[in-house]
Design a protein around this motif. Sequence first.
Motif, short mmCIF file in Angstrom:
data_model
loop_
_atom_site.label_atom_id
_atom_site.label_comp_id
_atom_site.label_asym_id
_atom_site.label_seq_id
_atom_site.Cartn_x
_atom_site.Cartn_y
_atom_site.Cartn_z
N MET A 204 0.83 -1.19 0.00
CA MET A 204 0.00 0.00 0.00
C MET A 204 0.87 1.26 0.00
O MET A 204 1.68 1.47 0.90
N LYS A 205 0.73 2.07 -1.06
CA LYS A 205 1.55 3.27 -1.19
C LYS A 205 0.80 4.54 -0.80
O LYS A 205 1.39 5.55 -0.47
N LYS A 206 -0.53 4.47 -0.84
CA LYS A 206 -1.33 5.63 -0.47
C LYS A 206 -1.42 5.75 1.06
O LYS A 206 -1.02 4.84 1.78
N SER A 207 -1.98 6.83 1.52
CA SER A 207 -2.10 7.06 2.96
C SER A 207 -2.93 5.96 3.61
O SER A 207 -3.97 5.54 3.08
N THR A 208 -2.49 5.49 4.74
CA THR A 208 -3.23 4.49 5.52
C THR A 208 -3.87 5.11 6.76
O THR A 208 -4.28 4.41 7.68
N VAL A 209 -3.95 6.42 6.77
CA VAL A 209 -4.63 7.13 7.88
C VAL A 209 -6.13 7.11 7.63
O VAL A 209 -6.59 7.48 6.54
N ARG A 210 -6.87 6.69 8.62
CA ARG A 210 -8.33 6.65 8.55
C ARG A 210 -8.90 7.12 9.88
O ARG A 210 -8.21 7.10 10.90
N THR A 211 -10.17 7.51 9.86
CA THR A 211 -10.85 7.93 11.09
C THR A 211 -11.99 6.96 11.38
O THR A 211 -12.86 6.75 10.53
N ILE A 212 -11.94 6.37 12.57
CA ILE A 212 -13.04 5.53 13.05
C ILE A 212 -13.93 6.39 13.95
O ILE A 212 -13.49 6.86 15.00
N TYR A 213 -15.17 6.58 13.53
CA TYR A 213 -16.09 7.41 14.31
C TYR A 213 -16.60 6.70 15.55
O TYR A 213 -16.90 7.32 16.56
N GLY A 214 -16.71 5.38 15.45
CA GLY A 214 -17.19 4.63 16.61
C GLY A 214 -17.19 3.14 16.34
O GLY A 214 -17.33 2.70 15.20
N ILE A 215 -17.00 2.36 17.40
CA ILE A 215 -17.13 0.90 17.35
C ILE A 215 -18.04 0.49 18.50
O ILE A 215 -17.73 0.76 19.66
N THR A 216 -19.16 -0.11 18.19
CA THR A 216 -20.07 -0.60 19.23
C THR A 216 -20.07 -2.12 19.20
O THR A 216 -20.03 -2.73 18.13
N ILE A 217 -20.11 -2.71 20.37
CA ILE A 217 -20.09 -4.16 20.51
C ILE A 217 -21.25 -4.55 21.41
O ILE A 217 -21.31 -4.13 22.58
N GLU A 218 -22.18 -5.31 20.87
CA GLU A 218 -23.39 -5.69 21.60
C GLU A 218 -23.63 -7.19 21.50
O GLU A 218 -23.38 -7.80 20.46
N ARG A 219 -24.14 -7.75 22.59
CA ARG A 219 -24.57 -9.15 22.57
C ARG A 219 -26.06 -9.19 22.27
O ARG A 219 -26.86 -8.52 22.94
N LYS A 220 -26.44 -9.95 21.27
CA LYS A 220 -27.84 -10.10 20.88
C LYS A 220 -28.16 -11.59 20.88
O LYS A 220 -27.91 -12.30 19.90
N GLY A 221 -28.72 -12.06 22.00
CA GLY A 221 -28.95 -13.49 22.16
C GLY A 221 -27.61 -14.21 22.20
O GLY A 221 -26.75 -13.89 23.02
N GLU A 222 -27.43 -15.16 21.31
CA GLU A 222 -26.17 -15.89 21.25
C GLU A 222 -25.21 -15.31 20.22
O GLU A 222 -24.18 -15.91 19.93
N GLU A 223 -25.55 -14.15 19.68
CA GLU A 223 -24.68 -13.47 18.72
C GLU A 223 -24.02 -12.25 19.36
O GLU A 223 -24.58 -11.62 20.25
N ILE A 224 -22.84 -11.94 18.86
CA ILE A 224 -22.16 -10.70 19.22
C ILE A 224 -21.97 -9.90 17.94
O ILE A 224 -21.47 -10.43 16.94
N HIS A 225 -22.40 -8.65 17.96
CA HIS A 225 -22.30 -7.78 16.79
C HIS A 225 -21.25 -6.70 17.04
O HIS A 225 -21.36 -5.95 18.02
N ILE A 226 -20.28 -6.61 16.15
CA ILE A 226 -19.27 -5.54 16.19
C ILE A 226 -19.59 -4.59 15.05
O ILE A 226 -19.48 -4.96 13.88
N VAL A 227 -20.00 -3.37 15.37
CA VAL A 227 -20.37 -2.38 14.36
C VAL A 227 -19.26 -1.33 14.27
O VAL A 227 -18.93 -0.70 15.29
N VAL A 228 -18.70 -1.17 13.09
CA VAL A 228 -17.58 -0.24 12.88
C VAL A 228 -18.02 0.84 11.90
O VAL A 228 -18.43 0.54 10.78
N ASP A 229 -17.90 2.09 12.32
CA ASP A 229 -18.32 3.24 11.52
C ASP A 229 -17.10 4.12 11.28
O ASP A 229 -16.44 4.55 12.24
N GLY A 230 -16.77 4.39 10.02
CA GLY A 230 -15.58 5.18 9.74
C GLY A 230 -15.65 5.91 8.42
O GLY A 230 -16.57 5.72 7.62
N ASP A 231 -14.65 6.77 8.17
CA ASP A 231 -14.66 7.56 6.94
C ASP A 231 -14.17 6.76 5.73
O ASP A 231 -14.34 7.18 4.58
N GLY A 232 -13.59 5.60 5.98
CA GLY A 232 -13.11 4.74 4.91
C GLY A 232 -12.31 3.61 5.51
O GLY A 232 -11.88 3.68 6.67
N PHE A 233 -12.09 2.55 4.72
CA PHE A 233 -11.44 1.36 5.26
C PHE A 233 -10.41 0.82 4.29
O PHE A 233 -10.62 0.82 3.08
#
Length: 246
Positions: A164-193
């Motif tokens: 990777m030659k381009k910039s690897t700087v990114r902004t993560i606005y938030g990461i939420t982690i919730e248990r929903k029954g027997e599942e775990i959801h990791i939600v990642v919100d950002g300006d790009g990945f």
Amino acid sequence: MKNNYMIILRYDGSRYDGWQKQGNTSNTIQARIESVLEKMTGEPVEIAGSGRTDAGVHAYAQVANFHIRENLDPGEIKRYLNEYLPQDIRVMSAEKAAPRFHSRLNAVSKKYVYVIDNAAVADPFRRKYAFHHPGRLDIEVMRAAAAYMTGEHDFRSFCSNKKMKKSTVRTIYGITIERKGEEIHIVVDGDGFLYNMVRIIAGTLIEAGEGTRQPAEISDILEHRDRAFAGPMAPPQGLFLMEVKY
């Protein structure tokens, strides 16, 4: 000037080699859509997606755009695509877009969810849509580790593309982690990945939840800017592109 159209897609990526068209296979989401559009319009069509989801990765709301000569009704485009596309690819909406609109270049943020099946025995009906991890995962420790990832950072350690030659700087606005029954959801919100970034984030957070990595280690991982220091890349079937904002 050609007419520009925007469509929102929902697809099950289980049997596809990812979004992006490839020279050695036609079994990609992009290739399937372009093939139908070319039959509809009688001209070569190149469609651009907001992001290049990997093989096995799914999308609730992938945004894409394409240019064609003919001025067609968006409703007719939606109907035609849904009639001739495989049933695991659906067009949820279609509309005329501004001439210079580009689904990837104009995106300001994206949201992904990574789904973990945390049941003792894997649910066979979820095997294509969640990563089965039967061991105990400490949600609070995972949240503490995620806090170190939020904000603007150089995420080179969380990128699979070593060249990777381009910039690897990114902004993560938030990461939420919730248990929903027997599942775990990791939600990642950002300006790009970066390439595989969300799956590497998920794999690293799983390590924290297992107790094999301390939350404070995330700072060192970011500082090293080396893929070898981050956790494993989580399997593709748990990842969904949820939302793209403009």
